[in-house]
Write a protein that holds these residues in place. Structure first.
Motif, short mmCIF file in Angstrom:
data_model
loop_
_atom_site.label_atom_id
_atom_site.label_comp_id
_atom_site.label_asym_id
_atom_site.label_seq_id
_atom_site.Cartn_x
_atom_site.Cartn_y
_atom_site.Cartn_z
N UNK A 1 0.81 -1.22 0.00
CA UNK A 1 0.00 0.00 0.00
C UNK A 1 0.85 1.27 0.00
N UNK A 2 2.14 1.12 0.10
CA UNK A 2 3.02 2.29 0.09
C UNK A 2 3.11 2.86 -1.32
N UNK A 3 2.95 4.16 -1.46
CA UNK A 3 3.11 4.76 -2.79
C UNK A 3 4.56 4.75 -3.28
N UNK A 4 5.49 4.35 -2.42
CA UNK A 4 6.92 4.35 -2.77
C UNK A 4 7.46 2.96 -3.11
N UNK A 5 6.59 1.95 -3.10
CA UNK A 5 7.04 0.57 -3.32
C UNK A 5 7.74 0.41 -4.66
N UNK A 6 7.35 1.19 -5.66
CA UNK A 6 7.96 1.08 -6.99
C UNK A 6 9.28 1.82 -7.10
N UNK A 7 9.68 2.50 -6.04
CA UNK A 7 10.99 3.15 -6.01
C UNK A 7 12.09 2.12 -5.81
N UNK A 8 11.71 0.92 -5.38
CA UNK A 8 12.68 -0.13 -5.04
C UNK A 8 12.37 -1.38 -5.84
N UNK A 9 13.32 -2.25 -5.94
CA UNK A 9 13.13 -3.56 -6.58
C UNK A 9 12.67 -4.53 -5.50
N UNK A 10 11.34 -4.62 -5.33
CA UNK A 10 10.76 -5.37 -4.22
C UNK A 10 9.92 -6.52 -4.75
N UNK A 11 9.95 -7.62 -4.01
CA UNK A 11 9.05 -8.74 -4.25
C UNK A 11 8.34 -9.04 -2.94
N UNK A 12 7.02 -9.02 -2.99
CA UNK A 12 6.26 -9.34 -1.79
C UNK A 12 6.03 -10.85 -1.65
N UNK A 13 6.69 -11.62 -2.51
CA UNK A 13 6.60 -13.08 -2.45
C UNK A 13 7.75 -13.69 -1.65
N UNK A 14 8.52 -12.88 -0.97
CA UNK A 14 9.65 -13.40 -0.22
C UNK A 14 9.84 -12.62 1.07
N UNK A 15 11.00 -12.78 1.67
CA UNK A 15 11.30 -12.08 2.91
C UNK A 15 12.80 -11.77 2.95
N UNK A 16 13.15 -10.68 3.54
CA UNK A 16 14.55 -10.30 3.68
C UNK A 16 15.15 -10.94 4.93
N UNK A 17 16.45 -10.87 5.02
CA UNK A 17 17.11 -11.39 6.22
C UNK A 17 16.78 -10.55 7.45
N UNK A 18 16.16 -9.38 7.24
CA UNK A 18 15.74 -8.52 8.35
C UNK A 18 14.28 -8.74 8.72
N UNK A 19 13.66 -9.74 8.07
CA UNK A 19 12.26 -10.09 8.33
C UNK A 19 11.31 -8.93 8.04
N UNK A 20 11.52 -8.27 6.90
CA UNK A 20 10.68 -7.15 6.50
C UNK A 20 9.31 -7.60 5.99
N UNK A 21 9.18 -8.86 5.64
CA UNK A 21 7.93 -9.32 5.05
C UNK A 21 7.92 -9.16 3.54
#
Length: 146
Positions: free
Chosen positions: A120-140
């Protein structure tokens, strides 16, 4: 036609923390540059290239910028930076900032917004993000980094 100034530039790269201490705490800072003006002029320097000085969570300042509008407190203040630039410019010394505008750190406000609001963040497209995984920082979510 104006001559390209950089073709004649004598550039001195400065990492403020290791250049000159201005307040006696043993750690270099922006104001320390003013204490070494005579040295720089003796070398014929007419351009200073400052390593990243923007706010960063790294202890030594760095390329993971959290605020492009603020000088990292370990180097001084925005006012210190302004004063140093005025002094350098009065000596006809140009200032180049090592700006890292193609990436930011985890503390950058837009990234924090994505951490909070996810897709829902309007800035999500500023980054190369996949919501199908998780980072080592547990960002979701997973994101491209180094």
């Amino acid at each position: 036609m104006q001559k390209a100034w950089w073709k004649e530039a004598v550039v001195y790269q400065i990492y403020p923390k290791s250049f000159q201490d201005s307040n006696g705490d043993g750690i270099g800072d922006l104001r320390g540059i003013m204490k070494r003006m005579d040295y720089l002029k003796e070398l014929g320097v007419n351009t200073i290239w400052l390593c990243p000085i923007n706010a960063s969570p790294m202890k030594d300042g760095g390329y993971d910028i959290s605020d492009y509008m603020k000088i990292d407190p370990s180097f001084g203040t925005n006012e210190d930076f302004s004063e140093v630039c005025k002094k350098l410019h009065s000596q006809n010394v140009k200032v180049i900032l090592d700006g890292v505008f193609n990436h930011v750190g985890r503390g950058f406000w837009a990234f924090r917004d994505v951490q909070e609001k996810k897709w829902d963040s309007p800035y999500k497209d500023w980054f190369h993000i996949s919501f199908d995984g998780n980072s080592c920082y547990n960002d979701g979510f997973w994101y491209e980094g180094w």
